[in-house]
Design an enzyme around this catalytic site. Structure first.
Site, PDB file in Angstrom:
ATOM      1  N   VAL A 170       0.856  -1.175   0.000  1.00 28.48           N
ATOM      2  CA  VAL A 170       0.000   0.000   0.000  1.00 28.48           C
ATOM      3  C   VAL A 170       0.896   1.230   0.000  1.00 28.48           C
ATOM      4  O   VAL A 170       1.879   1.278   0.749  1.00 28.48           O
ATOM      5  CB  VAL A 170      -0.919   0.036   1.236  1.00 28.48           C
ATOM      6  CG1 VAL A 170      -1.869   1.231   1.153  1.00 28.48           C
ATOM      7  CG2 VAL A 170      -1.700  -1.261   1.372  1.00 28.48           C
ATOM      8  N   CYS A 171       0.589   2.187  -0.834  1.00 27.12           N
ATOM      9  CA  CYS A 171       1.277   3.472  -0.812  1.00 27.12           C
ATOM     10  C   CYS A 171       2.790   3.265  -0.995  1.00 27.12           C
ATOM     11  O   CYS A 171       3.215   2.560  -1.905  1.00 27.12           O
ATOM     12  CB  CYS A 171       0.920   4.201   0.481  1.00 27.12           C
ATOM     13  SG  CYS A 171       1.300   5.950   0.548  1.00 27.12           S
ATOM     14  N   THR A 172       3.601   3.864  -0.132  1.00 24.26           N
ATOM     15  CA  THR A 172       5.054   3.768  -0.281  1.00 24.26           C
ATOM     16  C   THR A 172       5.623   2.427   0.167  1.00 24.26           C
ATOM     17  O   THR A 172       6.841   2.236   0.139  1.00 24.26           O
ATOM     18  CB  THR A 172       5.750   4.903   0.491  1.00 24.26           C
ATOM     19  OG1 THR A 172       5.304   4.901   1.852  1.00 24.26           O
ATOM     20  CG2 THR A 172       5.433   6.252  -0.134  1.00 24.26           C
TER      21      THR A 172
END
Length: 207
Positions: free
Chosen positions: A117-119
């Site tokens: 998720v995300c970074t």
């Protein structure tokens, strides 16, 4: 946060792990946890357990101060069919953490599906797991993802990118969309829609 889902009745049970660590982004963790946990507890057509894993068992403090409990240490966690790797400020340290990167590579070699998720995708890239593959991340970090590994086929504007054994999502709330997609993969479209309805995750106007 405690273990969620039906108690596995046999060896056919799925085990899904959500990584927790210092300075993880809260919604990166609890968004997928809510989706997968609701599906496991109420809808799944087979036994599923969802658990938290961390570098050490106990409480970690997320980016905005929320405390979450790692129920299992990485070294002693049960074999995982799926790992969700959140993003957040804490990924800066993890992307340079040799043992953590080696653990991710080992999971991948063992056949664990990795979902970031995300970074969190920046950590997967640092581990060399996104080489030559399509992937995405938070829109503010797309350039950094490409800089870590120029061979990555960076997909801007997509909520998630499914490349089989590795799935990456865009920023923060996109982890919910990715988790619903994972339910679809694991249990079909109807289960995914029932989960979406159960958590009342609706895309509507503000009126």
């Amino acid at each position: 946060m405690s273990e969620s889902g039906r108690a596995p009745a046999n060896d056919d049970a799925l085990t899904l792990g959500v990584l927790v660590f210092e300075d993880a982004e809260e919604l990166d963790v609890v968004g997928p946890w809510e989706v997968l946990g609701f599906w496991a507890a109420h809808i799944a057509s087979r036994p599923v357990r969802v658990l938290t894993v961390g570098q050490g068992a106990g409480v970690v403090r997320c980016a905005k101060g929320l405390g979450l409990v790692a129920g299992h240490e990485l070294a002693t966690a049960p074999p995982l069919d799926l790992l969700v790797h959140p993003g957040g400020d804490g990924t800066r340290a993890l992307a340079k953490d040799g043992p953590h990167l080696a653990w991710l590579r080992e999971l991948h070699q063992q056949g664990t599906v990795l979902a970031s998720v995300c970074t969190g995708s920046l950590v997967l890239a640092a581990a060399g797991l996104l080489t030559g593959r399509p992937a995405t991340t938070h829109r503010g970090y797309l350039d950094k993802l490409a800089k870590i590994d120029p061979t990555i086929d960076v997909h801007a504007g997509q909520r998630y990118v499914d490349d089989g054994d590795i799935i990456t999502s865009a920023g923060v709330s996109a982890g919910i969309d990715m988790a619903l997609h994972l339910v679809h993969r694991l249990d079909g479209a109807e289960a995914s829609e029932q989960t979406r309805d159960g958590i009342q995750y609706e895309v509507r106007g503000t009126g």
